[in-house]
Design a protein around this motif. Sequence first.
Motif, PDB file in Angstrom:
ATOM      1  N   TYR A  32     -11.918   5.461  -5.194  1.00 48.39           N
ATOM      2  CA  TYR A  32     -11.183   5.202  -6.317  1.00 48.39           C
ATOM      3  C   TYR A  32     -12.033   4.734  -7.459  1.00 48.39           C
ATOM      4  CZ  TYR A  32      -8.026   3.831  -2.573  1.00 48.39           C
ATOM      5  OH  TYR A  32      -7.411   3.867  -1.410  1.00 48.39           O
ATOM      6  N   LEU A  33     -13.427   4.569  -7.405  1.00 43.41           N
ATOM      7  CA  LEU A  33     -14.543   4.204  -8.532  1.00 43.41           C
ATOM      8  C   LEU A  33     -15.408   4.984  -8.127  1.00 43.41           C
ATOM      9  CD1 LEU A  33     -14.199   0.278  -7.899  1.00 43.41           C
ATOM     10  CD2 LEU A  33     -12.768   1.572  -9.421  1.00 43.41           C
TER      11      LEU A  33
ATOM     12  N   PHE B 275     -15.337   1.614  -2.077  1.00 43.53           N
ATOM     13  CA  PHE B 275     -14.100   1.734  -2.924  1.00 43.53           C
ATOM     14  C   PHE B 275     -14.396   3.270  -3.501  1.00 43.53           C
ATOM     15  CE2 PHE B 275     -10.788  -1.333  -4.150  1.00 43.53           C
ATOM     16  CZ  PHE B 275     -11.080  -2.449  -3.049  1.00 43.53           C
TER      17      PHE B 275
ATOM     18  N   ASP C 284     -18.097   3.134 -13.033  1.00 46.96           N
ATOM     19  CA  ASP C 284     -16.900   2.075 -12.899  1.00 46.96           C
ATOM     20  C   ASP C 284     -17.411   0.896 -12.145  1.00 46.96           C
ATOM     21  OD1 ASP C 284     -15.031   3.744 -13.837  1.00 46.96           O
ATOM     22  OD2 ASP C 284     -14.572   4.824 -11.740  1.00 46.96           O
TER      23      ASP C 284
ATOM     24  N   GLU D 220      -7.325  -4.140 -11.864  1.00 45.24           N
ATOM     25  CA  GLU D 220      -6.501  -2.931 -11.022  1.00 45.24           C
ATOM     26  C   GLU D 220      -6.800  -2.821  -9.542  1.00 45.24           C
ATOM     27  OE1 GLU D 220      -6.825   0.692 -12.586  1.00 45.24           O
ATOM     28  OE2 GLU D 220      -5.988   1.552 -11.017  1.00 45.24           O
ATOM     29  N   ASN D 221      -8.273  -3.055  -9.085  1.00 51.01           N
ATOM     30  CA  ASN D 221      -9.005  -2.792  -7.902  1.00 51.01           C
ATOM     31  C   ASN D 221      -9.068  -4.238  -6.998  1.00 51.01           C
ATOM     32  OD1 ASN D 221      -9.080   0.073  -7.776  1.00 51.01           O
ATOM     33  ND2 ASN D 221     -10.059  -0.413  -9.716  1.00 51.01           N
ATOM     34  N   CYS D 222      -9.656  -5.094  -7.655  1.00 50.04           N
ATOM     35  CA  CYS D 222     -10.222  -6.204  -6.889  1.00 50.04           C
ATOM     36  C   CYS D 222      -9.509  -7.248  -6.856  1.00 50.04           C
ATOM     37  CB  CYS D 222     -11.537  -6.429  -7.600  1.00 50.04           C
ATOM     38  SG  CYS D 222     -12.604  -4.872  -8.107  1.00 50.04           S
TER      39      CYS D 222
ATOM     40  N   LYS E  21      -1.714   6.485  -4.887  1.00 48.77           N
ATOM     41  CA  LYS E  21      -2.824   6.164  -4.666  1.00 48.77           C
ATOM     42  C   LYS E  21      -3.165   5.864  -3.100  1.00 48.77           C
ATOM     43  CE  LYS E  21      -5.717   2.723  -6.101  1.00 48.77           C
ATOM     44  NZ  LYS E  21      -6.208   1.677  -7.145  1.00 48.77           N
TER      45      LYS E  21
ATOM     46  N   LEU F  57     -10.553  -2.458 -14.626  1.00 49.02           N
ATOM     47  CA  LEU F  57     -10.711  -2.044 -13.323  1.00 49.02           C
ATOM     48  C   LEU F  57     -10.820  -3.128 -12.247  1.00 49.02           C
ATOM     49  CD1 LEU F  57     -13.713   0.573 -13.946  1.00 49.02           C
ATOM     50  CD2 LEU F  57     -11.293   1.092 -13.505  1.00 49.02           C
ATOM     51  N   TYR F  58     -11.491  -4.143 -12.525  1.00 51.10           N
ATOM     52  CA  TYR F  58     -11.431  -5.361 -11.662  1.00 51.10           C
ATOM     53  C   TYR F  58      -9.885  -5.528 -11.451  1.00 51.10           C
ATOM     54  CZ  TYR F  58     -11.806  -9.803  -9.734  1.00 51.10           C
ATOM     55  OH  TYR F  58     -11.720 -10.942  -8.843  1.00 51.10           O
TER      56      TYR F  58
ATOM     57  N   TYR G  14       0.890  -1.363   0.049  1.00 48.01           N
ATOM     58  CA  TYR G  14      -0.084   0.009  -0.076  1.00 48.01           C
ATOM     59  C   TYR G  14       0.843   1.116   0.122  1.00 48.01           C
ATOM     60  CZ  TYR G  14      -3.644  -3.356   1.357  1.00 48.01           C
ATOM     61  OH  TYR G  14      -4.274  -4.285   1.288  1.00 48.01           O
TER      62      TYR G  14
ATOM     63  N   GLY H 129      -4.538   2.719  -1.155  1.00 48.24           N
ATOM     64  CA  GLY H 129      -4.805   1.564  -2.038  1.00 48.24           C
ATOM     65  C   GLY H 129      -3.211   0.786  -2.491  1.00 48.24           C
TER      66      GLY H 129
END
Length: 704
Positions: A673-674, A670, A678, A623-625, A444, A620-621, A199, A447
Motif C-alpha cells: 500500500y505504501l 505495508f 510514503d 488511512e493505514n495505521c 484494497k 496516510l497515517y 477487511y 486492507g
Amino acid sequence: MKSFKLAGLLALTAVLAACGPFGGKAGNVDGKRLMAASTNGEWLSVGRTYDEQRFSPLDKIDTKNVGQLGLAWSHQFDTDRGQEATPVMVDGVLYTTTAWSKVYALDAKSGEVKWSFDPKVDGSKGFDACCDVVNRGVAVWKGRVYVGTLDGRLIALDAGTGKTVWSTQTTDNSKPYTITGAPRIVKDKVLIGNGGAEYGVRGYVTAYDAATGKQVWRFYTAPNPEGKPDGAASDKIMAEKAAGTWFGDVWKQTGGGATVWDSMAYDPALDIVYLGVGNGTPWNHLKRSNGKGDNLFVSSILALKPDTGEYVWHYQTTPGESWDYTATQHIMLADLTIGGQPRKVLMQAPKNGFFYVIDRATGGLISANAYVPITWATGVDPKTGRPIENPAARYKDAPSLQLPGPLGGHNWHPMAFNPKEGLVYIPAHAAPFAYVNIGDFKFKPGGWNLGTNFLANALPDDKAQLAGLKAMFKGQLIAWDPVAGKARWTVDHPYFWNGGLMSTAGGLVFQGSGEGEFAAYDAANGKKLWGFDAQNGVVAAPSTYEIDGEQYVALMVGYGGAGPVSASPLLKDRPRLPGRLMVFKLGGKATIKPFEVAKAPALDLTKISAPGDAKHGFALYHENCQVCHSPNATGSYLPDLRRSQMLLTADNFKSVVLDGALKQNGMASFARYLNAQDAEDIRAYILTEAAKAQASAAPVKSAP
Ligand code: CA
C-alpha cells in the motif's frame, strides 16, 4: 490371588484419583450436564449455560460479606495484548485462553498450571485482526477442550493433557479471516464462525463433528458473489430471501461481510441455535450495495436448526447497515412475563443502540428501546421491526457525526441477567464517530475496506477541543429492565471501554473497568460494595465457581481489544502490561506483584532530521495505521510509536513498515500500500507528534 486383587484395587484407585467427580475423564461435559442443577457450582461454558445468562446460582459471596473478598491466587501470562476470555470451570480445572489463541488449564483452587497449549499462530496473521489478537475462550465437551485460533483453525485438545486430538482449517487463509470468538457445542456439533468484515470476507458459520472434526454443515450469511449455490445449508434461504437484497458489484469483490464473530445461544426445548451476524463490507451502504437493499443477513440475528443448519427465522436489526452496527453482540435467552403473559424471549443490545426483546420461537419483535443516546434513528417501528432512520445519518452528501459510532452502544463485552431482579446488566458506552462518504470506492485486497474517510476522526490538537471530545465518551453499567424497556439504575465509569459482566444469586453484579478496578455492585440498586485495584485495565467478563465449600470469582485482566479505544488521551496513561488471571475468594490474602514494566523513554529528537511531508504523512497515517496505533499515534495496546527507536532513522522505519522486520509481532509489511516516500512522510508526521508530546505539559508517568 490376593496380591493380584490388591494390585487391581491400587490401579483402580489411581484411575479414580485421576478422574473428576463425574467419574469420567477430565472435562467430561455434555448437554445433560450443562443443563443439570447439580452443576450449579461450576461454569461449564463461556456463557455458563445454553441460555448464556451469565448468572450463577452460587450465593456464598453475597451483599453482606463481599467486602471480605480478596485475592486467592493469580497467574501472569506471557503477553501484553488484550485479554477477553471468560474462564470455564469443569471438575476443579479452569480452562482459559489468552492473546494469540493460547489455551491454559489451571487448578481452579491453587492456580497451578496443569498444561498449556500454543497453536503457534504466525505473527503476521495479527495484521488481519481488526481489534487485537484476542480470544474469548474455549468450549469443553466429552473430555476435550475446543479453541478457535486467530488463523482460522478449530482445534480439539485432550482436556487432561492439552495434546491435540484433531485440528481443522475452517477458513481460506489467503483471505483476511480471523477467529476470536469461543466455539459453542450443541448435540455433539462444534459451532464456529469468524471475523474479517472490516477487511472484506464473506461470513459463515460451520458445524463440525465434535468427535472427528468433520464438517457437518455450513451456513453462509451473505450471498455467493458468483450467484451460484454453495452446496450449503444456506442455499435455499439465500435464493429465496437474501440474494435479492444486494445490489451493484462492490460486495462481490469484498465478500459483503456479515461475519459471525462472537455471540451464539441455544434453546434445547425449541431445538434452535441463535447466531449474531456482523456488519457489511464496506461499511458504507452507498458503496457496498449502491445504497439499495437490506443486504441480508448483515446485522441480523439468525435462528437455525443445530442438526442441519436449516434456516428457521431471522431478525435484521439494521437493514442496509452503513455504520458498522453489528448484531454480533451477546445473545441472551430468558423466560419473562410480559403483559401478564409468559414469553420465551431472546434479548440483545447490539451496537445500534436499541435493546431488542424478541420472541425466540418466531423471531417476532416484542420491544426495542434505546439503551444509550442514539442519533441515527428515532425509534423502531413496532409493526415492521424496522428502525425509523434519521436520513442524514447515511452520510451521503455531508459528513455525519453519529451516536453510536462503530464501537456501538455496547460491543462484545458480555452482559449478565439476574432472574430475581428481572434485570439485564449492560456494559454500555457512548463513543461518537464522524462518518464521511468517499468518492470512488476501490477495493484494497487485504486492507481495511470501509468506504468512509477516517481523517475526520483524528484527534484535535487544541486542548479544549480534545477535552470536549473526551467528554462525549462515556462508559456505563446499565441495569436494564427488559419488560419496562428502560434502565432501573446506572453506574458511570471514568472510562468508556470497560469489562463484561456476571451476576450471582448472592445479589451481586461484578465488573472490571478500563481504569483497572474490579468491583462488585448490589444487583438491586447498583451500590458499589467492593473494589479491587487490578493494576491494569479490564475488558473480560468474570466467572464464578465453588470448590470444597468455598466460592471463587475468576477474571482475566489485560487491556486491549481495539486500537483507538486504548489510546492514551482517552484513557489512563499507563504502559502496556502483561495479562493476568486473578481468582478471588472470601478472606483471600494473596497479593499481586506490582508490574515491573517501564514506559519506553522519550526519544532524543534533537539530532533527527525527517525531510518527509508530514501533512501527507498525517493523511496516510490515518488511512493505514490509526486503527491499530490510534488516532494521532497516541499509543494503544501496541507500542507508543512516538517513543519508538525505529523513528530515529529512515532505514529503521522502512525496515519495519516496508520490509516487515516485525511481522512476527503482527506488524506486516505495508509495501502493498505504501512506497518509500510514503513511509518517510509517515515518519515525518509521527515525529511531529513525538515533538508535540514532549512539549506538552503533561508529566509522563514511568509506571502505574
Ligand atoms: Ca465491524
